[in-house]
Scaffold this motif. Structure first.
Motif, mmCIF file in Angstrom:
data_model
loop_
_atom_site.group_PDB
_atom_site.id
_atom_site.type_symbol
_atom_site.label_atom_id
_atom_site.label_comp_id
_atom_site.label_asym_id
_atom_site.label_seq_id
_atom_site.Cartn_x
_atom_site.Cartn_y
_atom_site.Cartn_z
ATOM 1 N N LEU D 143 0.822 -1.221 0.000
ATOM 2 C CA LEU D 143 0.000 0.000 0.000
ATOM 3 C C LEU D 143 0.854 1.268 0.000
ATOM 4 O O LEU D 143 0.319 2.370 0.020
ATOM 5 C CB LEU D 143 -0.907 0.012 1.231
ATOM 6 C CG LEU D 143 -1.965 -1.092 1.333
ATOM 7 C CD1 LEU D 143 -2.811 -0.883 2.586
ATOM 8 C CD2 LEU D 143 -2.867 -1.082 0.098
ATOM 9 N N HIS D 144 2.160 1.123 0.040
ATOM 10 C CA HIS D 144 3.084 2.265 0.001
ATOM 11 C C HIS D 144 2.792 3.259 1.121
ATOM 12 O O HIS D 144 2.588 2.848 2.261
ATOM 13 C CB HIS D 144 3.070 2.890 -1.397
ATOM 14 C CG HIS D 144 3.549 1.936 -2.461
ATOM 15 N ND1 HIS D 144 3.728 2.276 -3.771
ATOM 16 C CD2 HIS D 144 3.897 0.623 -2.364
ATOM 17 C CE1 HIS D 144 4.168 1.225 -4.461
ATOM 18 N NE2 HIS D 144 4.268 0.209 -3.616
ATOM 19 N N GLN D 145 2.772 4.560 0.842
ATOM 20 C CA GLN D 145 2.615 5.555 1.907
ATOM 21 C C GLN D 145 1.391 5.273 2.782
ATOM 22 O O GLN D 145 1.412 5.517 3.979
ATOM 23 C CB GLN D 145 2.477 6.950 1.302
ATOM 24 C CG GLN D 145 3.822 7.531 0.892
ATOM 25 C CD GLN D 145 3.645 8.898 0.254
ATOM 26 O OE1 GLN D 145 3.848 9.031 -0.951
ATOM 27 N NE2 GLN D 145 3.257 9.883 1.037
ATOM 28 N N ASP D 146 0.347 4.800 2.147
ATOM 29 C CA ASP D 146 -0.854 4.506 2.913
ATOM 30 C C ASP D 146 -0.600 3.388 3.924
ATOM 31 O O ASP D 146 -1.135 3.409 5.039
ATOM 32 C CB ASP D 146 -1.975 4.102 1.944
ATOM 33 C CG ASP D 146 -3.324 4.521 2.482
ATOM 34 O OD1 ASP D 146 -3.415 5.636 3.042
ATOM 35 O OD2 ASP D 146 -4.270 3.717 2.384
ATOM 36 N N GLY D 147 0.225 2.438 3.530
ATOM 37 C CA GLY D 147 0.590 1.364 4.451
ATOM 38 C C GLY D 147 1.352 1.912 5.656
ATOM 39 O O GLY D 147 1.121 1.493 6.797
ATOM 40 N N LEU D 148 2.253 2.850 5.407
ATOM 41 C CA LEU D 148 3.015 3.469 6.509
ATOM 42 C C LEU D 148 2.068 4.197 7.467
ATOM 43 O O LEU D 148 2.221 4.139 8.696
ATOM 44 C CB LEU D 148 4.059 4.444 5.956
ATOM 45 C CG LEU D 148 5.221 3.816 5.178
ATOM 46 C CD1 LEU D 148 6.184 4.901 4.695
ATOM 47 C CD2 LEU D 148 5.977 2.805 6.049
ATOM 48 N N ARG D 149 1.074 4.878 6.897
ATOM 49 C CA ARG D 149 0.096 5.595 7.706
ATOM 50 C C ARG D 149 -0.665 4.615 8.617
ATOM 51 O O ARG D 149 -0.848 4.858 9.820
ATOM 52 C CB ARG D 149 -0.893 6.320 6.772
ATOM 53 C CG ARG D 149 -1.827 7.296 7.475
ATOM 54 C CD ARG D 149 -2.821 7.926 6.494
ATOM 55 N NE ARG D 149 -3.615 6.973 5.753
ATOM 56 C CZ ARG D 149 -4.675 6.300 6.244
ATOM 57 N NH1 ARG D 149 -5.055 6.488 7.488
ATOM 58 N NH2 ARG D 149 -5.341 5.430 5.492
ATOM 59 N N LEU D 150 -1.066 3.478 8.073
ATOM 60 C CA LEU D 150 -1.816 2.500 8.867
ATOM 61 C C LEU D 150 -0.927 1.890 9.952
ATOM 62 O O LEU D 150 -1.387 1.603 11.058
ATOM 63 C CB LEU D 150 -2.388 1.410 7.958
ATOM 64 C CG LEU D 150 -3.441 1.894 6.948
ATOM 65 C CD1 LEU D 150 -3.886 0.746 6.047
ATOM 66 C CD2 LEU D 150 -4.650 2.491 7.667
ATOM 67 N N LEU D 151 0.360 1.702 9.639
ATOM 68 C CA LEU D 151 1.293 1.196 10.663
ATOM 69 C C LEU D 151 1.403 2.183 11.829
ATOM 70 O O LEU D 151 1.421 1.784 13.000
ATOM 71 C CB LEU D 151 2.686 0.991 10.062
ATOM 72 C CG LEU D 151 2.988 -0.355 9.417
ATOM 73 C CD1 LEU D 151 4.404 -0.342 8.849
ATOM 74 C CD2 LEU D 151 2.838 -1.514 10.421
ATOM 75 N N SER D 152 1.459 3.462 11.508
ATOM 76 C CA SER D 152 1.535 4.497 12.544
ATOM 77 C C SER D 152 0.303 4.438 13.444
ATOM 78 O O SER D 152 0.380 4.584 14.665
ATOM 79 C CB SER D 152 1.616 5.890 11.918
ATOM 80 O OG SER D 152 2.862 6.079 11.318
#
Lengths: 338, 338, 338, 338
Positions: D143-152
Motif C-alpha cells: 500500500l506504500h505511503q498509505d501502508g506506513l500511515r496505517l502502521l503508525s
C-alpha cells in the motif's frame, strides 16, 4: 603451511607455538604485519591438519595450506600432457573421441543395433551400462554380467572398444574384455573403489561428482594414480546448482581449469549435464570449442521405451546428424576425430 | 503422473497420446485449462519415466509425478514412529541418545581412555572409525580390522554399544560385534552397499550426503528398507552450501521435515556439520530444541594430535561440560537420556 | 493450478474444498488416481498463491502452478525472436555484438585509449562503469556523473554506442547519451529499478543475478517489459556454485534454455563468469558455439593498475588477438559481427 | 597480503616483483618453503586487489588477503557487544525481542486486529510491509505511503514500536514514525540504499541475502556503519541451497558465527527461512537455544486470504500458543522477553 594470528596475540604464546613446531622438525618463519602476525611453517607439512592446529591454539585466527594437496596429477610437477591410448585411438594430443551408446544394455538386439549405428555415424567408442546405480530401488538395475557379455558381443561385431561402469570392487573379475572402466559420479569419492582401479592396468574414465569441487575431483584422480594407474580420463558431467530447469549445470569452465592445473585429458558428457535431449547438440558444440578431448553422448534405438535416461538420449538419426556437426567442428579446431 | 501440454497442442496428437497410454493400460484423464491442457495418467505409473515421456512427445511441455517415489519410509503409509532399539536404549519414543568417541580408533590406550570418559560423562553409545574414507590418499586411512578389535575391547570394558562405519560390502564379516553400522555421507548413494546392509539385521545409521536432497536421503533409506531391514536411524550432518566459514551448513530444518514425511528417528552430527569445535555446543543445543532423537559428537583425549578431524573434536573435559548442558536440555524437552 | 491430496483425504473436506473454489469462480476438476486424488483449478489462477492454498487446507499434500508465471517474455505466446537495435547494429537475427571496455571509467586518457583500441580491434559497443556497486565501502565507487561525461566523450571520439550500469533510479536523468542501460547482477531483483527502466525507451541489458534461477531471471525481464519497454538483452554472467577455483560458474546451458522459453537475445559475459583472465578466451569460444548473440569482455590499458576487476581484464593486445579468434568463429557460425 | 609463487619461479622475476612492491611502499618478506616460495606484503594493502596482482604476475600461483575486509563490525577491533535500543527494549545484553505482524499491511482492520493480538500474546515489536519487493510484477506490491500511515495508527493504538522495509532511498522522507528500518534480503547488496540508511540515525535490521556469505553480510553491515549508523541488527532468514522441500535453508550456525566475528545482535526469521507454517515453531525453538537475540515471525488474522506469504504466516491463535513456548524457553536461557 601458514597461520595468521589474532591481533595482539600474546608474545609468550607465540614463543611457545614456535617452540612446539620447531620440536616437531619444522622451521617456523614469523612475519609481523601492520595488524596481524603470520607464521609460516616450512617442512613436510603433509602430516599436519591445518584446521586442527587452528582449533587447538587460541592465538591462531586461521591457517592455510600453501601447496596443492595433489601431486601426481598436478601439472606443476608433470608439465607434459598425459595421453590415454586404447588401441589406435588417443585421448589428448589432438585426438578427439566420441563415446556413444545406451544408458543401459537392455538386450542383444538393442545393443547390437545401437553399436552398429553409432559406429556408422562415426563414434569411436561404445558405451553401455551393465551395473546401474539408480536412485530408486524400484528402477531397472541393469543386466549385470549378462550386460557385460552383450557388450563384448557388440565389440566383436563392430570392432569398437567398450566402456562401462563398475560400481563395486567385486565386479573387476568380469571386466577382462572391457577397454575403459568408468567410475560414476556417485562413486567419485568411493575411495575403496578408486584404490581398486588404481591397482589395475586399464584406462579409467572418472566422472566428477555432482557436488564436488575441481580440487576434490583431482584428489580422486590422485587416489587412482597413487595406486600406479596413470591412464585416467577426467569427465565433467554437470554439477548440482540452484538451477532447476536443467537436471544439472554443465561447468564448462572445468575443461580449461583442469587442463591448467592437471595434465590429464578431459571429456564432457552433455547428456547427463543437462538431462534434456534438446540441449545435447548446443552443449556438444560448446564442449568442442572450449577445448575438450572428447564427448560422451547417450543414444538409444527407441528413447521413448528406454529403461533409463530416455529423456536425455538421442535417437540414432539425431545422433547421426549431430556427428556431422561434431566432425565439422573438430576439424575446425585442428583436431582429429578418432 | 500428470502432463501439461503446450498451448495450442494439436488435437490429433493429443488423441494419439491418449491412445498410446490407454494401450499401455493407463486411464488418461484430460482437463482443459484456460491456457493449457493437462493429461493425468492413472495406473501403475512407477514403470514410467516422466522425463522420457516429456522428451519423446512434442506436444508435452512438462510432466510431474504425483506420488512420492518412496513408500516404505513414508509416513503417509506408516503413520507410527519407528523406534530403533539397541539393548535397553531406544532412538525415538522419548529416548534421546548421545553417540560419542573419536573420529578414528588410533590405538588401545586412546580408545579405552575415551570410551571410559564419555561413558562417565553420560554418552550412551561409543563411536570410532576403523575404515576411514579420506579425501586424500596420503591421509590416515584407519586401522581396519585391528580398529574393530579395539572397539570390541572398549565395548567389553565399558558396556557401551558401538557404532562404526562400513565402507564396502566385503567388510561385513568383521562386523559381528558392532551394534550399529554407519553408512557415511559419501556412501549415501553407494547403492550396492545399501543393498548389502538392507539384507542384514543390525540397526543402520544412514548419514545424509553433503549434496543430497531430503528426497534422495529417503530414497537411500528406502533401499535399505526394501531389503528387509527396518532398523534405520537417519543422521543429518550438514550440507554443502555457498557458505565458506563453516565446513558445511547444518540443515536444522531437516529434523522436523524428515519427521513429517517419514517415520524414522533422526539424529544430528554437529561435529561434522560445522567442522569447528566452538560450534558443537550451540548446534547441540539447537538440535535438542528442534526435536532430534540424538546427537553424534566427536571427542578425543588429545585433539591437537588426533589423526583425523582434530579441528572439530572436543576434548574430554569439554565433552563432560557439554553433557551437563545436554542432560539439562533433554529433560527440559521431556525426554530421557539413554 | 493443481493440488494433490493426501492419501485417504476425507470426502467431506474434499467437497468443501471444491465448493470454496467454485464460489471464487474457478472450475475444479477432480481426478481419482490409484493412490492419490488430484484437483485441478481452471480459471484465472494468477490471483492465487499456490503455497497458501496448500498450507491452509489440511487435505492437500502439495500444489503446483501449471502455467509459467511469465507471459510477455514467454516464447509460447510470442514465437518470433525479438531483435534489439542500436543504430545500425542488432542483437539477434544473425547479428553478433562484442561489448568491450574497462570495468570502471578512471580518467579521460584511459577511456579514450581503450575506446580507440577496442574499436580498432572490432568491438561494436563500448562499456565502462561510472556507478560501481562494490562489495566493500572502501573500494573505488566510480566517477559517477563525471564518468558518464567521459564515456560520452569516448562515444563522440569513436562513434561506438555506449553501455553503462545504473544503480538507482535517481541517476536516470544523466543517462541521455547512454545507448544501453545495464542492470547489474546484484540489482536483478531491485524491482523499483526494474520498474523505472521499464518506463524508459532505451534498450536494457539485464544481467542474471549470481544466485538466481532462469525463471527468476525471466520474471525480472517481465517487470521491465510490463512497463512497456521491450528492448531487453539478457546477459548470463556466471552463477555462484560450490566451485571455488573460479569466481563464478558460467551456466552455458542458459543460452539455449533462454532461447527456448523466451524470445529475447542473450549475451554472455565471460570476464565476470570466471573472474580469471586466462579463462576469457576459452569461454568466449564456447559462447559463440553455443549460440549466444554477443559477448561482453572487460579490457584495460594497464590491467595491473586497474581500479577494479584487473584480474579478469584483458590488456589491449590480448583483446586484439581474441577478436581475431572471435571474428573467425562468428563467421563459422554463419553470423555477422556488428 | 600473501602470495604463493609457482614451483621453480624465476629468480630475476622474484627480484623484480619485490622491487615493484617496495617502490609502492610495501615491505615484502620472502619465505622459502620446501616446494614453494611465499612473499608477504606488509603495509596498507587495502588499496591492492589480490586477484589483480595474481593475474598480472606470472610467477604467482595464488594470493590471499591476511586480514578480514571488515573493520567496524569486527569483534577483533570492538570486543564488546553492541546493544540496539528502541525505547525501553533492547536487542542483546540478555534482552530477547519478538517482532511479529503480517507480511503486508492490507487495510486498517487487518493491521489493527493483528497488532492488538500480537501485543496481547507478548510480541514486543510490530512488523508490516508497505513497500513489497515481489518477484512477479503481477503480485500485490503493497500500500506504500498509505501502508506506513496505517502502521503508525497501529503503533498509536498499541504502543508497539514498528519495523517496515525500505526498498529505495526516495522513501526515507516517509519513515519518520518508523522505529526500525528493514533492509530486505534482495537489497542486501543494494549499496546505494545501504549508504542512505548509513546516514540516518535509526536502527536498521539488515537481512542476509539468500545467496550471500557471512563475509558479504558483514561487508554490507560495514557499509551502514561506515556511514556513521551503529544501530544495526543482523537477521538470518535462510539461504538458498540444493534442498527443494523448504523455500530456503535456515543457516542456524550463522548465529554463533556472527556473534564470534562481529559484535552486533542477531535475530532469526523462521517464517521466511522455511516458507512453511508448520516449521515456524521448531525453528523458533532452535533459534532461542542457539543463542539468537530475537525472532521475526509472520502472523495474519486470516492466512488463507493473505495478499502475500500466507503459506508461512501463523494465524493469531497459533502465534499465541507459540509465544507461550517462546516465553518458557527464553526464560530457560536466562534471558528476558521485551
Amino acid at each position: 603451511m601458514m597461520f595468521v594470528l589474532h591481533p595482539g596475540a600474546d608474545q609468550e604464546k607465540i614463543k611457545s607455538f614456535i617452540n612446539e613446531f620447531e620440536e616437531m622438525g619444522f622451521s617456523p618463519l614469523v612475519s609481523e604485519g601492520t595488524e596481524r602476525t603470520v607464521i609460516g611453517l616450512v617442512g613436510n607439512t603433509k602430516v599436519l591438519d591445518v584446521h586442527s592446529v587452528v582449533e587447538t591454539h587460541d592465538i591462531v585466527s586461521y591457517g592455510k595450506r600453501i601447496t596443492e594437496p595433489y601431486k601426481l596429477v598436478n601439472r606443476a610437477f608433470h608439465p607434459d600432457d598425459t595421453k590415454v591410448r586404447i588401441n589406435n585411438i588417443v585421448f589428448g594430443e589432438g585426438g578427439f573421441q566420441v563415446i556413444s551408446g545406451p544408458c543401459s544394455v537392455e538386450n542383444e538386439d538393442q545393443i547390437i543395433q545401437v553399436a552398429r549405428a553409432v559406429k556408422e555415424s562415426g563414434a569411436t567408442i561404445l558405451r553401455g551400462g551393465a551395473y546401474k546405480p539408480r536412485s530408486s530401488p524400484y528402477s531397472f538395475q541393469g543386466l549385470h554380467q549378462d550386460g557385460l557379455r552383450l557388450l563384448s558381443l557388440a565389440k566383436k561385431e563392430t570392432g569398437l572398444p567398450i566402456i562401462t561402469e563398475m560400481t563395486n570392487m567385486n565386479q573387476l573379475e568380469y571386466f577382462d574384455d572391457v577397454d575403459i572402466i568408468q567410475i560414476g559420479a556417485r562413486n567419485m569419492q568411493n575411495f575403496d573403489l578408486l584404490k581398486e582401479v588404481g591397482k589395475c592396468r586399464k584406462p579409467v574414465l572418472l566422472k566428477r561428482g555432482l557436488y564436488n569441487t575441481i580440487e576434490e575431483f583431482l584428489m580422486s584422480a590422485e587416489y587412482i594414480m597413487a595406486g600406479g594407474n596413470e591412464q585416467i580420463i577426467l569427465c565433467e558431467r554437470g554439477i548440482r546448482t540452484i538451477e532447476t530447469m536443467t537436471r544439472n549445470t554443465l561447468d564448462i569452465s572445468a575443461v580449461p581449469l583442469l587442463k591448467k592445473v592437471s595434465h590429464l585429458p578431459v571429456v564432457i558428457d552433455p547428456s547427463h549435464a543437462a538431462g534434456i535431449r534438446s540441449m545435447v547438440s548446443p552443449l556438444s558444440k560448446a564442449s568442442i570449442a572450449v577445448g575438450a578431448d572428447g564427448l560422451m553422448i547417450e543414444t538409444h534405438n527407441d528413447p521413448a521405451k528406454a529403461l533409463c535416461d530416455g529423456a536425455q538420449s538421442l535417437d540414432l538419426k539425431q545422433f547421426d546428424e549431430l556427428m556431422k556437426e561434431i566432425r565439422r567442428r573438430v576439424e575446425f579446431e585442428g583436431k582429429t576425430l578418432g
